[in-house]
Design an enzyme around this catalytic site. Structure first.
Site, PDB file in Angstrom:
ATOM      1  N   HIS A 190      -7.337   4.292  34.760  1.00  0.00           N
ATOM      2  CA  HIS A 190      -6.233   5.052  34.153  1.00  0.00           C
ATOM      3  C   HIS A 190      -5.604   5.932  35.234  1.00  0.00           C
ATOM      4  CE1 HIS A 190      -3.875   7.526  31.473  1.00  0.00           C
ATOM      5  NE2 HIS A 190      -4.567   8.601  31.811  1.00  0.00           N
ATOM      6  N   HIS A 224     -10.204  13.843  33.801  1.00  0.00           N
ATOM      7  CA  HIS A 224      -9.259  13.464  34.850  1.00  0.00           C
ATOM      8  C   HIS A 224      -8.136  14.488  34.895  1.00  0.00           C
ATOM      9  CE1 HIS A 224      -7.588  11.810  31.139  1.00  0.00           C
ATOM     10  NE2 HIS A 224      -6.412  11.637  31.722  1.00  0.00           N
ATOM     11  N   HIS A 234      -4.808  15.378  33.819  1.00  0.00           N
ATOM     12  CA  HIS A 234      -4.031  14.897  32.676  1.00  0.00           C
ATOM     13  C   HIS A 234      -2.531  14.964  32.946  1.00  0.00           C
ATOM     14  CE1 HIS A 234      -7.716  15.112  30.266  1.00  0.00           C
ATOM     15  NE2 HIS A 234      -7.941  16.250  30.880  1.00  0.00           N
ATOM     16  N   ASP A 282      -9.533   8.836  28.931  1.00  0.00           N
ATOM     17  CA  ASP A 282      -8.452   7.869  28.743  1.00  0.00           C
ATOM     18  C   ASP A 282      -8.822   6.485  29.246  1.00  0.00           C
ATOM     19  OD1 ASP A 282      -7.245  10.279  28.071  1.00  0.00           O
ATOM     20  OD2 ASP A 282      -5.305   9.692  28.885  1.00  0.00           O
ATOM     21  N   ASP A 323      -0.388  14.546  30.058  1.00  0.00           N
ATOM     22  CA  ASP A 323       0.249  14.764  28.757  1.00  0.00           C
ATOM     23  C   ASP A 323      -0.011  16.141  28.171  1.00  0.00           C
ATOM     24  OD1 ASP A 323      -2.415  14.382  28.287  1.00  0.00           O
ATOM     25  OD2 ASP A 323      -2.167  12.483  27.228  1.00  0.00           O
ATOM     26  N   HIS A 324      -0.891  16.915  28.793  1.00  0.00           N
ATOM     27  CA  HIS A 324      -1.100  18.287  28.347  1.00  0.00           C
ATOM     28  C   HIS A 324      -1.606  19.112  29.520  1.00  0.00           C
ATOM     29  CE1 HIS A 324      -5.274  16.779  27.920  1.00  0.00           C
ATOM     30  NE2 HIS A 324      -5.609  18.022  28.234  1.00  0.00           N
ATOM     31  N   HIS A 374      -8.157  10.748  23.402  1.00  0.00           N
ATOM     32  CA  HIS A 374      -7.007  10.805  22.498  1.00  0.00           C
ATOM     33  C   HIS A 374      -7.213   9.803  21.365  1.00  0.00           C
ATOM     34  CE1 HIS A 374      -4.524  12.971  25.494  1.00  0.00           C
ATOM     35  NE2 HIS A 374      -5.012  12.125  26.374  1.00  0.00           N
TER      36      HIS A 374
END
Length: 232
Positions: free
Chosen positions: A113, A57, A59, A131, A61-62, A172
């Site tokens: 998500h 997907h 992202h 996720d 967070d990074h 994660h």
């Protein structure tokens, strides 16, 4: 098949290297920009040809390493259908199969998500859940057009219907866990066990989590396959 789980400690992100050891073709799932040098070195050490960088997907967070790896190797960047990433070379639809040598990677639409999320079933035995499903948890649903009801439907109807022995590899993990199974998650995942759709939605809508620290940087960059957007 070669299957290797790699970790970025700063973002708790797993990257997965999948390869056919006969043809030497390989795919990287959810590469992280700061780990491109590590991943590129490993590909060369193992004498693998990177065919695809594959995202579960967009992202928050990074920043993805896809753009940099595409420059280094000439691989194709692949994202889920409807992902807001015009830079991608290919968009995968639900049930579509990506072929890497003699390894089949089947896309399983698992929105919730975010509104464009895929899990990937590798050779029918390993499922990379991004996720959508964590080990004893799941991804949040409160941004990027997430929807708790959709996540519940897709996890219970598309992931939990896989054989119990299917290995679960998440995008994660925050507690040092590396792998689970579908059977384990059906029995022990507290986000789903004992919850119907309505109670799951109520629970997810009341998590009140802070935004990911890098969301304002990561999402625009990942919509450009990892190119950091510089604003004046």
């Amino acid at each position: 098949m070669l299957f290797r789980q790699l970790f970025d400690q700063s973002t708790w992100t797993y990257t997965y290297l999948i390869a056919d050891l006969v043809t030497r073709e390989a795919a990287l799932v959810d590469p992280v920009l700061e780990q491109v040098e590590r991943d590129y070195r490993l590909l060369n050490e193992l004498e693998l040809v990177l065919k695809y960088c594959l995202e579960t997907h967009i992202h928050a967070d990074h920043i993805t390493g896809t753009g940099k790896l595409r420059e280094l190797t000439g691989c194709a960047g692949v994202v889920p259908q409807n992902a807001n990433a015009a830079c991608a070379n290919r968009y995968l639809h639900h049930d579509e199969i990506l072929v890497v040598g003699n390894v089949n990677i089947q896309a399983i639409e698992t929105h919730g998500h975010t509104d464009s999320h895929m899990s990937y079933l590798v050779n029918g035995t390993h499922v990379l859940t991004g996720d959508a499903l964590f080990i004893r948890g799941c991804g949040r649903t409160d941004f990027q057009s997430g929807d708790a009801g959709t996540l519940y439907d897709h996890v219970t109807q598309r992931l939990f219907t896989l054989p119990d022995e299917t290995l679960v590899y998440p995008g994660h993990d925050y507690k040092g866990q590396t792998v689970s199974t579908i059977g384990e998650e059906k029995c022990f995942n507290p986000r789903f066990v004992g919850k119907d759709r309505a109670s799951f939605i109520q629970f997810m809508n009341n998590l009140n989590l802070p935004d990911p620290k890098r969301i304002m940087e990561a999402v625009p960059a990942n919509e450009q396959c990892g190119k950091v957007v510089v604003t004046a």
